[in-house]
Enzyme design. Structure first.
Site, PDB file in Angstrom:
ATOM      1  N   HIS A 136      13.975  -2.246   3.202  1.00 32.67           N
ATOM      2  CA  HIS A 136      13.090  -3.399   3.322  1.00 32.67           C
ATOM      3  C   HIS A 136      11.791  -3.196   2.553  1.00 32.67           C
ATOM      4  CE1 HIS A 136      11.679  -0.394   6.058  1.00 32.67           C
ATOM      5  NE2 HIS A 136      10.641  -1.101   6.446  1.00 32.67           N
ATOM      6  N   TRP A 155       5.884   0.249   3.301  1.00 29.16           N
ATOM      7  CA  TRP A 155       5.230   1.243   2.443  1.00 29.16           C
ATOM      8  C   TRP A 155       5.555   2.672   2.856  1.00 29.16           C
ATOM      9  CZ3 TRP A 155       4.139   2.093  -2.129  1.00 29.16           C
ATOM     10  CH2 TRP A 155       3.263   3.096  -2.543  1.00 29.16           C
ATOM     11  N   ASN A 156       5.656   2.948   4.151  1.00 28.57           N
ATOM     12  CA  ASN A 156       5.998   4.301   4.565  1.00 28.57           C
ATOM     13  C   ASN A 156       7.376   4.700   4.047  1.00 28.57           C
ATOM     14  OD1 ASN A 156       4.437   6.266   5.886  1.00 28.57           O
ATOM     15  ND2 ASN A 156       5.759   6.232   7.673  1.00 28.57           N
ATOM     16  N   SER A 157       8.328   3.770   4.126  1.00 27.90           N
ATOM     17  CA  SER A 157       9.673   4.040   3.607  1.00 27.90           C
ATOM     18  C   SER A 157       9.638   4.260   2.097  1.00 27.90           C
ATOM     19  CB  SER A 157      10.619   2.888   3.949  1.00 27.90           C
ATOM     20  OG  SER A 157      10.904   2.866   5.329  1.00 27.90           O
ATOM     21  N   HIS A 184       2.606   2.210  11.750  1.00 28.51           N
ATOM     22  CA  HIS A 184       1.178   2.469  11.883  1.00 28.51           C
ATOM     23  C   HIS A 184       0.934   3.639  12.835  1.00 28.51           C
ATOM     24  CE1 HIS A 184      -0.167  -1.497  10.044  1.00 28.51           C
ATOM     25  NE2 HIS A 184       1.147  -1.649  10.176  1.00 28.51           N
ATOM     26  N   GLU A 199       8.219   7.756   1.453  1.00 29.30           N
ATOM     27  CA  GLU A 199       9.176   8.802   1.807  1.00 29.30           C
ATOM     28  C   GLU A 199      10.282   8.892   0.766  1.00 29.30           C
ATOM     29  OE1 GLU A 199       8.419   8.417   6.632  1.00 29.30           O
ATOM     30  OE2 GLU A 199      10.340   7.787   5.784  1.00 29.30           O
ATOM     31  N   ALA A 252      16.944   6.965  13.585  1.00 26.88           N
ATOM     32  CA  ALA A 252      17.503   7.913  12.618  1.00 26.88           C
ATOM     33  C   ALA A 252      16.388   8.779  12.039  1.00 26.88           C
ATOM     34  CB  ALA A 252      18.212   7.162  11.493  1.00 26.88           C
ATOM     35  N   GLN A 256      14.790   9.613   9.357  1.00 28.88           N
ATOM     36  CA  GLN A 256      14.761   9.098   7.988  1.00 28.88           C
ATOM     37  C   GLN A 256      14.254  10.109   6.964  1.00 28.88           C
ATOM     38  OE1 GLN A 256      14.010   4.925   7.084  1.00 28.88           O
ATOM     39  NE2 GLN A 256      12.173   5.536   5.959  1.00 28.88           N
ATOM     40  N   ASP A 282      -7.156   1.812  12.357  1.00 26.26           N
ATOM     41  CA  ASP A 282      -6.252   0.998  11.542  1.00 26.26           C
ATOM     42  C   ASP A 282      -6.981  -0.250  11.070  1.00 26.26           C
ATOM     43  OD1 ASP A 282      -4.083  -0.918  10.811  1.00 26.26           O
ATOM     44  OD2 ASP A 282      -2.809   0.704  11.557  1.00 26.26           O
TER      45      ASP A 282
END
Length: 458
Positions: free
Chosen positions: A351, A354-356, A20, A359, A334, A336, A124
């Site tokens: 996992h 949503w951000n992962s 966030h 990306e 890391a 990412q 947020d």
């Protein structure tokens, strides 16, 4: 415009959790690069965390002013790797404590409002209590920021509101876990529209090309009261200066073949048991595939607290020595975005935060989905069932079971060394290229940002 005042200034109020903090910092960069003053506010601890973990990326010509508010008392327990439910309850005290900043954020909003014609408060969606006073400033205009996909938030609201209308994709929705399976009643209410302050509209951290149908559903009267909906994917929507090329894992990637490495990371909120790490290690070893694996304990509410009690993950004896020719272990933070964007990276075991997901999608990298909690099972379904560029490591219905080495091996091999994986990589590459093009000047995502900037400076 009144003399000495700007047309608009933006007050950003993030939630104190890494993804966030990161998303609203990136959005701050987008807006500031358009010449609009941006004020990013939070505790000194979490502002420091946001700056430290900004991936070494800085928006060109962007000025963001950080406002460090006094840190309220926070109980910061250690993550519990033995909990069957992976929901990061150890962070709950920090997010709850943010409500205690309400008065201070309100006073800051009043101060800023005197220097601008319009104060735009972006907060947020999961931290609404902290901005109750700020959004009531006379010349304030507020927007809730959604860190989930529109697909995900719509489903949460649709179910929380009693499914007020029928959906066309009935077959897909029958496959989804009930929102109530992974969110408490309190969390459901927290996300419902009636608990959100009066606002001009909603900003979604997503891209219309993949989420358009659900952004449209979000705009319905039954869901959002007909509020304006904006889709702004910020992290790759502006030019960036990269500073993290010296990280060892990137130099290692430079020496690997194109598309040959799977990146394994489960985010900043998940804590696994030693036996779970051991099974992942054995599975990666058995797969005989090249990998980068981020092995770290979940964040505490204060990542700078340190202390001798910080857990170090122990891997099976001799594992690192046996795989050192084809694998690298990262114990810590890391880069990412750079890992996923590197041509040697061909898959991502994740996992499904949503951000992962975004990306990975933007980089054109397919995913092995291993959701742990919260919004993640819905994100995993979106990636695997809707977009068709991922496969499951373990389905959500079996979340209480320890994933064995054979299942890890199977997922890695299927993604990285099978015909099924080749098809997914081609599909992911096509989606990634389309998304990146939309973020170029004149592309749909870039135009969406321009429309939002025009709206708040009207």
């Amino acid at each position: 415009m009144e003399e000495g005042k700007t047309q608009a200034a933006v007050l950003m109020v993030p939630l104190p959790c890494q993804s966030h903090l990161n998303q609203l910092l990136q959005l701050s960069g987008v807006i500031a690069s358009c010449g609009i003053p941006v004020h990013y506010t939070g505790t000194a601890t979490h502002n420091r965390q946001a700056r430290l973990r900004s991936h070494g990326l800085k928006p060109n010509n962007a000025t963001i002013k950080f406002h460090d508010l006094p840190t309220p008392p926070i109980d910061a327990p250690a993550p519990n790797p033995h909990a069957e439910d992976k929901t990061p309850m150890h962070l709950a005290s920090a997010t709850t404590a943010y409500a205690g900043l309400r008065e201070q954020i309100g006073l800051l909003a009043q101060e800023l409002s005197r220097k601008t014609v319009r104060l735009v408060v972006v907060y947020d969606r999961m931290g609404t209590e902290a901005v109750r006073d700020a959004v009531s400033v006379p010349n304030a205009e507020s927007y809730s920021f959604n860190c989930l996909s529109a697909f995900n938030l719509f489903l949460i609201l649709w179910e929380a509101m009693g499914k007020p209308f029928e959906l066309r994709d009935a077959a897909l929705f029958q496959k989804l876990p009930s929102v109530r399976d992974f969110m408490s009643e309190g969390a459901l209410y927290f996300s419902a529209s009636e608990n959100i302050p009066e606002r001009e509209g909603d900003i979604h951290n997503t891209i219309r090309l993949i989420d358009e149908a659900y952004i449209r559903l979000m705009s319905r009267e039954e869901i959002s009261g007909g509020k304006k909906q904006w889709a702004i994917r910020s992290s790759t929507a502006f030019n960036l200066e990269r500073e993290s090329s010296s990280h060892g894992c990137l130099r290692w990637l430079d020496q690997q073949a194109t598309g040959s490495v799977i990146y394994v990371s489960f985010g900043t909120t998940t804590s696994l048991r030693d036996e779970e790490y051991a099974e992942i290690a054995r599975g990666l070893e058995m797969s005989e595939q090249r990998f980068i694996w981020v092995v770290r304990e979940a964040d505490r509410a204060d990542i700078f607290a340190g202390g001798s009690e910080v857990r170090r993950i122990e891997l099976p004896e001799g594992f690192e020595e046996r795989v050192r020719e084809r694998g690298i272990i990262v114990r810590g933070w890391a880069p990412q975005m750079e890992i996923l964007g590197h041509p040697s990276t061909g898959g991502f075991m994740s996992h499904c935060g949503w951000n992962s997901c975004l990306e990975s999608l933007t980089a054109g990298v397919p995913m092995a989905a291993w959701p742990m909690h919260s919004d993640q099972p819905i994100n995993a379904t979106f990636v695997t069932e809707v977009l068709g560029i991922g496969l499951w490591v373990r389905e959500w219905g079996r979340r209480l079971e320890v994933v064995g080495a054979a299942a890890v091996e199977d997922a890695v091999v299927r993604l990285m060394a099978s015909e099924e994986g080749k098809v997914m990589r081609r599909r992911a590459a096509e989606v990634g290229a389309t998304l990146r093009k939309s973020m170029e000047e004149g592309g749909e995502s870039c135009m969406e940002i321009e429309r939002f900037i025009s709206h708040i400076t009207r």
